[in-house]
Design a protein around this motif. Structure first.
Motif, short mmCIF file in Angstrom:
data_model
loop_
_atom_site.label_atom_id
_atom_site.label_comp_id
_atom_site.label_asym_id
_atom_site.label_seq_id
_atom_site.Cartn_x
_atom_site.Cartn_y
_atom_site.Cartn_z
N SER A 257 0.96 -1.32 0.05
CA SER A 257 -0.04 -0.02 0.12
C SER A 257 0.93 1.33 0.12
N ARG A 258 1.69 1.20 0.91
CA ARG A 258 2.73 2.33 0.86
C ARG A 258 3.51 2.44 -0.43
N THR A 261 1.22 4.14 -2.97
CA THR A 261 0.95 5.47 -2.70
C THR A 261 2.44 6.47 -3.15
N THR A 264 2.32 6.74 -6.89
CA THR A 264 1.36 8.00 -7.28
C THR A 264 2.06 9.12 -7.25
N ASN A 265 2.53 9.33 -5.94
CA ASN A 265 3.50 10.62 -5.47
C ASN A 265 4.51 11.04 -6.49
#
Length: 312
Positions: A257-258, A261, A264-265
């Motif tokens: 999950s990290r 994220t 995406t960033n």
């Protein structure tokens, strides 16, 4: 101060070239969709873009590692679920044999089923994933558990050919997860009385206690006490390892999950750095076109000037 025609032409051509180059740069941006198309356009920005691309590539590599590690733990959890199910059945059969008043056929059936369950456990522990044995330590290409059988095909012992190691996997910069792979953890347990038992000895003693001829040689006292306690200890050990594997799987899910994220960033950051805002770029292009046309119009008048214009 006297200004010659040559100076006028030179200044015009310099300004014309500046406007033409500026407009061409904007056209290149609109055509490619990128703010910079070569390093000389903006060296600092190009450096930032390269750093972002490297970070994205590393992120993708970590994502693959996490996915592979997660599949590894999922396979282990599934295998240990089968093992604990078989071990629980063995405990039930030992209890039944220890207190049974059944005849030879029933007791023989108990022994046969226990023998099959033990072999199922060994087969499960020899499961491989992606061509690698999941409980062989670092010897992932070596079958970790081997069975010893007598002439009748009855299991008499086990041996472990793996190592007592985990498999470290780097899931992000400076963060490592040690995947469980140490099959030797299954080979020895300590029961409630503090007695240490080897799995090989447990299997041999269990089969002996069940007897070759159950009606004559079955050792119900030993089955109902020592061997039942040891079987429960092995069951608890398998369950403990399964819990450990489950915890690692949970950690890997959080890491995935990290990682997503972060992807995406980083993608947003790279887009901000290198992608053109078409509306803004086209507006600049229109303004630059007006300036370019004005330069051409002025140039036309300058280039038409002759010596007669200065004699008037």
């Amino acid at each position: 101060m006297r200004i010659s025609s040559n100076m006028t032409y030179t200044n015009f051509l310099n300004n014309y070239q500046v406007n033409a180059n500026t407009m061409q740069g904007t056209l290149d941006q609109l055509a490619s969709g990128k703010v910079v198309n070569k390093a000389s356009d903006n060296p600092l920005l190009v450096s930032k873009i390269m750093d972002s691309k490297v970070a994205l590539a590393n992120n993708a590599a970590y994502a693959n590692t996490i996915a592979d590690a997660k599949s590894w733990t999922e396979n282990q959890y599934s295998v240990l679920s089968q093992v604990t199910k078989s071990m629980n059945r063995i405990i039930t059969l030992i209890t039944a044999a220890a207190s049974s008043t059944n005849g030879i056929d029933e007791l023989t059936a108990h022994k046969h089923e226990i023998n099959q369950d033990l072999q199922n456990i060994v087969d499960s522990l020899n499961t491989s994933y992606g061509g690698k044995y999941i409980f062989a330590g670092k010897n992932t290409d070596t079958r970790p558990f081997e069975m010893q059988k007598d002439a009748n095909g009855v299991l008499t012992g086990l041996s472990y050919a793996g190592t007592a190691d985990g498999l470290p996997r780097e899931i992000s910069a400076g963060v490592t997860v040690d995947l469980f792979a140490d099959g030797s953890k299954f080979m020895q347990v300590t029961d409630k009385e503090g007695q240490t038992t080897n799995l090989t000895d447990f299997v041999a003693n269990l089969m002996n206690a069940l007897g070759n001829n159950p009606s004559q040689s079955i050792d119900q006292a030993k089955l109902g006490t020592e061997l039942l306690s040891q079987a429960q200890a092995f069951y608890d050990n398998f369950t403990t390892v399964q819990t450990t594997v489950s915890a690692k799987e949970t950690r890997l899910q959080a890491a995935a999950s990290r990682n997503e994220t972060e992807k995406t960033n980083l993608s947003t950051q790279l887009s901000d750095e290198q992608d053109v805002d078409y509306a803004e770029a086209y507006m600049h292009y229109q303004n630059q076109m007006v300036a370019y046309k004005a330069t051409l119009a002025v140039g036309t008048k300058i280039l038409q000037t002759t010596v007669l214009d200065y004699m008037r």
